[in-house]
Design a protein around this motif. Structure first.
Motif, PDB file in Angstrom:
ATOM      1  N   TYR A 186      75.903  66.218  59.471  1.00 52.58           N
ATOM      2  CA  TYR A 186      77.350  66.348  59.686  1.00 52.58           C
ATOM      3  C   TYR A 186      78.067  65.087  59.248  1.00 52.58           C
ATOM      4  O   TYR A 186      79.085  65.146  58.564  1.00 52.58           O
ATOM      5  CB  TYR A 186      77.575  66.613  61.172  1.00 52.58           C
ATOM      6  CG  TYR A 186      78.997  66.913  61.565  1.00 52.58           C
ATOM      7  CD1 TYR A 186      79.471  68.208  61.569  1.00 52.58           C
ATOM      8  CD2 TYR A 186      79.848  65.890  61.963  1.00 52.58           C
ATOM      9  CE1 TYR A 186      80.777  68.487  61.955  1.00 52.58           C
ATOM     10  CE2 TYR A 186      81.148  66.159  62.342  1.00 52.58           C
ATOM     11  CZ  TYR A 186      81.607  67.456  62.339  1.00 52.58           C
ATOM     12  OH  TYR A 186      82.889  67.731  62.718  1.00 52.58           O
ATOM     13  N   ALA A 195      75.175  73.025  59.957  1.00 55.04           N
ATOM     14  CA  ALA A 195      75.285  74.275  60.724  1.00 55.04           C
ATOM     15  C   ALA A 195      73.901  74.818  61.044  1.00 55.04           C
ATOM     16  O   ALA A 195      73.639  75.266  62.166  1.00 55.04           O
ATOM     17  CB  ALA A 195      76.099  75.288  59.936  1.00 55.04           C
ATOM     18  N   GLU A 199      72.579  75.331  64.813  1.00 58.20           N
ATOM     19  CA  GLU A 199      72.178  76.668  65.286  1.00 58.20           C
ATOM     20  C   GLU A 199      70.786  76.615  65.889  1.00 58.20           C
ATOM     21  O   GLU A 199      70.526  77.152  66.965  1.00 58.20           O
ATOM     22  CB  GLU A 199      72.204  77.697  64.143  1.00 58.20           C
ATOM     23  CG  GLU A 199      73.599  78.136  63.711  1.00 58.20           C
ATOM     24  CD  GLU A 199      74.360  78.928  64.781  1.00 58.20           C
ATOM     25  OE1 GLU A 199      73.826  79.148  65.883  1.00 58.20           O
ATOM     26  OE2 GLU A 199      75.520  79.306  64.515  1.00 58.20           O
ATOM     27  N   LEU A 277      79.671  72.993  65.294  1.00 62.65           N
ATOM     28  CA  LEU A 277      79.431  74.205  64.503  1.00 62.65           C
ATOM     29  C   LEU A 277      80.707  74.758  63.884  1.00 62.65           C
ATOM     30  O   LEU A 277      80.722  75.127  62.712  1.00 62.65           O
ATOM     31  CB  LEU A 277      78.776  75.277  65.386  1.00 62.65           C
ATOM     32  CG  LEU A 277      77.249  75.173  65.503  1.00 62.65           C
ATOM     33  CD1 LEU A 277      76.734  76.093  66.599  1.00 62.65           C
ATOM     34  CD2 LEU A 277      76.575  75.514  64.170  1.00 62.65           C
ATOM     35  N   SER A 280      81.608  72.744  60.922  1.00 61.20           N
ATOM     36  CA  SER A 280      80.626  72.875  59.839  1.00 61.20           C
ATOM     37  C   SER A 280      80.797  74.213  59.134  1.00 61.20           C
ATOM     38  O   SER A 280      80.747  74.301  57.911  1.00 61.20           O
ATOM     39  CB  SER A 280      79.207  72.777  60.391  1.00 61.20           C
ATOM     40  OG  SER A 280      79.027  71.555  61.057  1.00 61.20           O
ATOM     41  N   TYR A 281      81.007  75.288  59.929  1.00 58.83           N
ATOM     42  CA  TYR A 281      81.200  76.603  59.314  1.00 58.83           C
ATOM     43  C   TYR A 281      82.489  76.660  58.506  1.00 58.83           C
ATOM     44  O   TYR A 281      82.535  77.208  57.417  1.00 58.83           O
ATOM     45  CB  TYR A 281      81.200  77.696  60.385  1.00 58.83           C
ATOM     46  CG  TYR A 281      79.813  78.085  60.826  1.00 58.83           C
ATOM     47  CD1 TYR A 281      78.835  78.393  59.880  1.00 58.83           C
ATOM     48  CD2 TYR A 281      79.468  78.137  62.171  1.00 58.83           C
ATOM     49  CE1 TYR A 281      77.549  78.745  60.270  1.00 58.83           C
ATOM     50  CE2 TYR A 281      78.189  78.495  62.568  1.00 58.83           C
ATOM     51  CZ  TYR A 281      77.239  78.789  61.619  1.00 58.83           C
ATOM     52  OH  TYR A 281      75.974  79.143  61.995  1.00 58.83           O
ATOM     53  N   GLN A 289      82.202  82.788  61.427  1.00 54.56           N
ATOM     54  CA  GLN A 289      81.374  81.976  62.334  1.00 54.56           C
ATOM     55  C   GLN A 289      82.175  80.830  62.933  1.00 54.56           C
ATOM     56  O   GLN A 289      81.988  80.486  64.092  1.00 54.56           O
ATOM     57  CB  GLN A 289      80.151  81.413  61.601  1.00 54.56           C
ATOM     58  CG  GLN A 289      79.042  82.421  61.415  1.00 54.56           C
ATOM     59  CD  GLN A 289      79.088  83.047  60.041  1.00 54.56           C
ATOM     60  OE1 GLN A 289      80.192  83.255  59.484  1.00 54.56           O
ATOM     61  NE2 GLN A 289      77.951  83.360  59.478  1.00 54.56           N
ATOM     62  N   CYS A 293      82.510  80.251  66.903  1.00 51.76           N
ATOM     63  CA  CYS A 293      82.117  79.001  67.574  1.00 51.76           C
ATOM     64  C   CYS A 293      83.316  78.324  68.246  1.00 51.76           C
ATOM     65  O   CYS A 293      83.175  77.742  69.327  1.00 51.76           O
ATOM     66  CB  CYS A 293      81.444  78.056  66.597  1.00 51.76           C
ATOM     67  SG  CYS A 293      79.852  78.695  66.074  1.00 51.76           S
TER      68      CYS A 293
END
Ligand SMILES: O=C(O)CCC(=O)C(=O)O
Ligand SMILES: [Fe+2]
Length: 808
Positions: A186, A195, A199, A277, A280-281, A289, A293
């Motif tokens: 990240y 991600a 996860e 998340l 990141s998505y 997503q 999240c």
């Protein structure tokens, strides 16, 4: 094979230099420990399905005992079945229930990752370099203050054939390593990889959480339990136990957020996964997503402004209808529901029965805590702030005073000699030697303190306690050529109650130590009372076949309240030393052994200034500070027993266990003899009894490990010292710098986003530049490492380091 047995075998092999056996046994110990844990988890979990309690409440399976008697029977029938299931399941796979029960000492060794300290040396000696590096690194992560291991790692780092990848953490937990990998991807802006890692971290988190919670249902720790409360009725005691289980389950959140080497758990750990998340998505162009999240994060923090804005932005980009159709994760919803119910029950227990509960989570809605408690907490916080302020100003005053005093006393040519020479208070006691006869200050040798019969009785108490397995017995923490057994006052009284040792002997132990306390107070003309800080009855026995060419001491030279650095003639009065100890006394019980003389030395730990031959009824008493370095010569034949006592002038450090022991005795037996019994009125012991402080000088197996400089640490006090303190503010909001430089975001997320972004004014926000900080820190670390590397030495092994340094 029980892992404590394997651990001991490995340690023994270590002292013999049988490295192969160290590796075989220590590796097996680690494996078996994992197996025991695995079986216990599986048994608890499979039994939970086997018979669920009552009707589930809110669909989350919280037990609801029936109100009427038939319902009660039904409820307890299920409990019995469940107990039977767990017992049978464990017995089938692990054998008798006591076989794998290990002492707290051994448990602590594994927690401190000590097996890897031994393994490191053994692997190194057998040229298994990659394994040695991994073991060293694994150990060091949990012991960041361990100087020798730091040096070893520096040494390994510069060795040919060692690769960065060898510096593994062999105890790493998957959810944490995935989380850390996620964080590092990240901060490198590798959002797809991030991600994936986050996860995986979430998946693993829930597995680990289930395991942690299942294990909470294991043995209940009755130790330190106030026997007064023991008469509680069925429901009260079930409640006590159940509250402990719930508390334990709640603490899983802290346990899972902690990792070796960080002295604080990650803040807001589970929720932060969804924060990372969502961003990141978003940056991987996976808006569905990202929305899922963001919504999941909002389950924890519904009022989080930044996240609400991000969600609004994502929704606008994707289209509001499509966004609305996306739900937060059900697994998390269930988790929160369950956790909140637990908290409610715990708060109920807090209000109704005073069973303390400290909520580990930051996301709990305010109203879950009952209003009364909330108000009380607010008031407490205010008081605490005021007290802190007062203490700080007092400390400043004291500091100034001390500075002035220092100046004064450095002007004086002669130190003030503290007074002594008061009557030792009892008729039979004689003063055999004074400070000046013992060539020092604050020293005394008394004789006739207890009778031959009393010596014999205490001596058998120690052996009986050790035989019954409850007094600590095992290899000596101080010398591989001796065994060591000890029993504290509380253990003695408990064993007395269980009929395992005579209750009278336990009482005698308490009474006689009081007698010593009073004699000392009187002889040293103390104006304030002495409080017991720790007492134990200790025997050291020579191991016959290990006496050849013996050069070590039974207890190396040390000072009881500071860390002796004999190379510098200095003693550092800081934790992990027991700095609150002011006086020490050893009451000897016998003389039918060879060796074992007590010695006083100079601060160099070498120059002996006085020597004392133990014998029944003799007491050596002395100030616990730097004026009195002391040790015990090797016991080369037979068994040497003594009652070791440490006193403090500070009532705050009074031994809670002793108070508990005295209360127990009062409750369970006839009144205690008047002359020297503990008749002072004291507050009743707290229900949970503050944990007793561990014996001085790191008794127990704690000191058996190889590079021993740091091993006298009290885990609690020392854990915070020297470790890298993560800045509290470092909590990274994963809303990102990327988004702040809006153009970049647009470029990355494509036309779609661009168009929508126009509609929506507020864009996902930015995480602060933590990448920069990391880089800067990295640089300094490297520079330091380079500088140090000039003087790095060979990896230290037990014998190498033991010869070179004195026990701290
Ligand atoms: O047993 C002795 O004579 C002394 C023991 C001691 O100094 C200690 O345990 O701190
Ligand atoms: Fe000592």
């Amino acid at each position: 094979e029980p892992y404590d047995f394997l651990f001991d075998t490995a340690v023994e092999a270590y002292y013999k230099g049988d490295w192969l056996s160290v590796i075989l046994n220590m590796e097996k110990a680690l494996r078996n420990k994992a197996t025991v844990r695995g079986v216990k988890t599986r048994c608890q979990l499979s039994c939970a399905n086997h018979s669920a309690f009552g009707e589930p409440l809110d669909g989350v399976g919280v037990p609801v005992p029936g109100a009427g008697s038939v319902d009660d029977l039904g409820f307890f029938q299920k409990i019995l079945k469940r107990a039977d299931c767990v017992t049978a399941c464990e017995a089938e796979q692990l054998g008798s229930p006591n076989l794998h029960k290990v002492s707290e000492e051994v448990e602590l060794e594994f927690k401190k990752r000590s097996p890897y300290n031994y393994l490191q040396v053994a692997y190194f000696k057998l040229h298994k370099l990659d394994k040695a590096v991994a073991a060293a690194n694994t150990f060091f992560l949990a012991n960041p203050d361990h100087t020798e291991m730091r040096q070893n790692l520096e040494y390994y780092r510069r060795m040919a054939g060692v690769h960065e990848a060898d510096f593994k953490d062999l105890e790493a937990r998957t959810h944490m390593s995935e989380f850390l990998l996620g964080k590092s991807s990240y901060s490198d802006d590798a959002f797809v990889a991030a991600a994936e890692h986050f996860e995986a971290a979430v998946d693993e988190y829930f597995k680990a959480d289930q395991e942690c919670r299942a294990l909470c249902e294991g043995a209940y720790n009755y130790d330190g339990y106030n026997y007064m409360e023991y008469s509680a009725d069925l429901f009260q005691s079930v409640t006590d136990h159940y509250m402990q289980i719930l508390n334990c389950k709640q603490r899983c959140a802290v346990d899972l957020a902690s990792t070796a080497g960080r002295n604080k758990p990650f803040e807001d750990f589970l929720p932060s996964h969804f924060n990372y998340l969502q961003f990141s998505y978003y940056n991987s162009e996976k808006l569905e997503q990202a929305i899922e999240c963001a919504k999941t994060f909002l389950l924890f923090h519904p009022e989080d402004e930044v996240m609400k804005q991000n969600l609004a932005y994502y929704s606008a980009v994707l289209g509001d209808d499509a966004a609305r159709a996306i739900s937060p994760r059900q697994e998390v919803k269930r988790y929160i529901q369950q956790s909140l119910l637990e908290k409610e029950l715990l708060y109920f227990g807090y209000e109704a029965f005073g069973i303390t509960f400290v909520d580990p989570d930051t996301w709990t809605p305010e109203e879950v805590m009952p209003k009364k408690l909330r108000d009380k907490q607010k008031a407490d916080r205010k008081t605490a702030a005021r007290i802190t302020e007062e203490i700080e100003s007092l400390m400043k005053e004291i500091e100034t005073l001390v500075e002035e005093k220092k100046k004064d006393s450095s002007d004086m040519t002669k130190m003030i000699v503290p007074p002594e020479g008061g009557a030792p208070l009892y008729d039979n006691i004689t003063v055999t030697m004074t400070s000046s006869q013992l060539n020092g200050s604050q020293r005394v040798l008394l004789d006739g303190v207890i009778t031959d019969d009393e010596c014999r009785e205490l001596h058998s108490l120690s052996n009986a306690a050790a035989l019954k397995g409850d007094g600590y017995r095992g290899p000596s923490p101080h010398s591989p050529s001796e065994t060591f057994q000890g029993v504290t006052v509380l253990k003695a009284v408990k064993l007395g109650q269980e009929g395992k040792v005579p209750l009278n002997s336990a009482r005698l132990f308490l009474d006689l130590s009081q007698k010593v306390r009073k004699a000392l107070e009187s002889y040293f003309l103390l104006e304030a009372p002495l409080y017991f800080s720790y007492s134990h009855l200790v025997c050291r026995s020579a191991i016959e076949e290990k006496q050849d060419d013996r050069k070590d001491l039974s207890h190396s030279v040390h000072v009881d309240n500071c860390l002796l650095v004999s190379e510098l003639n200095e003693c550092v009065k800081e934790p992990p030393a027991y700095t609150h100890r002011d006086y020490s006394a050893i009451l000897y019980l016998n003389d039918d052994f060879e060796g074992g003389d007590f010695i006083f030395t100079e601060l160099d730990a070498k120059t002996v200034t006085a020597e004392v031959r133990p014998r029944c009824g003799r007491v050596v008493g002395f100030g616990a500070g730097k004026e009195n370095p002391h040790g015990v010569r090797a016991v080369t034949r037979g068994q040497r027993c003594a009652v070791a006592l440490w006193f403090t002038l500070d009532p705050a450090h009074e031994d809670k266990e002793r108070i508990q022991a005295e209360d127990l005795l009062k409750m369970f037996s006839t009144p205690v003899k008047a002359e020297f019994s503990g008749t002072e009125v004291r507050d009743a012991a707290e229900p949970q009894g503050g944990a007793a402080e561990p014996p001085p000088g790191g008794q127990g197996t704690a000191e058996n490990r190889p590079d021993d400089a740091a091993s006298t640490q009290k885990p609690d006090t020392h854990a915070d010292k020297g470790a890298v303190t993560p800045t509290a503010k470092a909590k990274t909001k994963p809303v990102s710098k990327k988004a702040k430089d809006g153009d970049q975001t647009k470029a990355k997320t494509g036309n779609n986003v661009k168009a929508a972004a126009k509609k929506q004014t507020v864009k996902p926000q930015s995480k602060q530049g933590d990448k920069k900080n990391t880089k800067a820190a990295g640089k300094t670390a490297k520079a330091v490492a380079k500088k140090d590397s000039n003087k790095a030495a060979d990896p230290t092994s037990a014998s190498d380091s033991a010869n070179g340094r004195d026990e701290l």
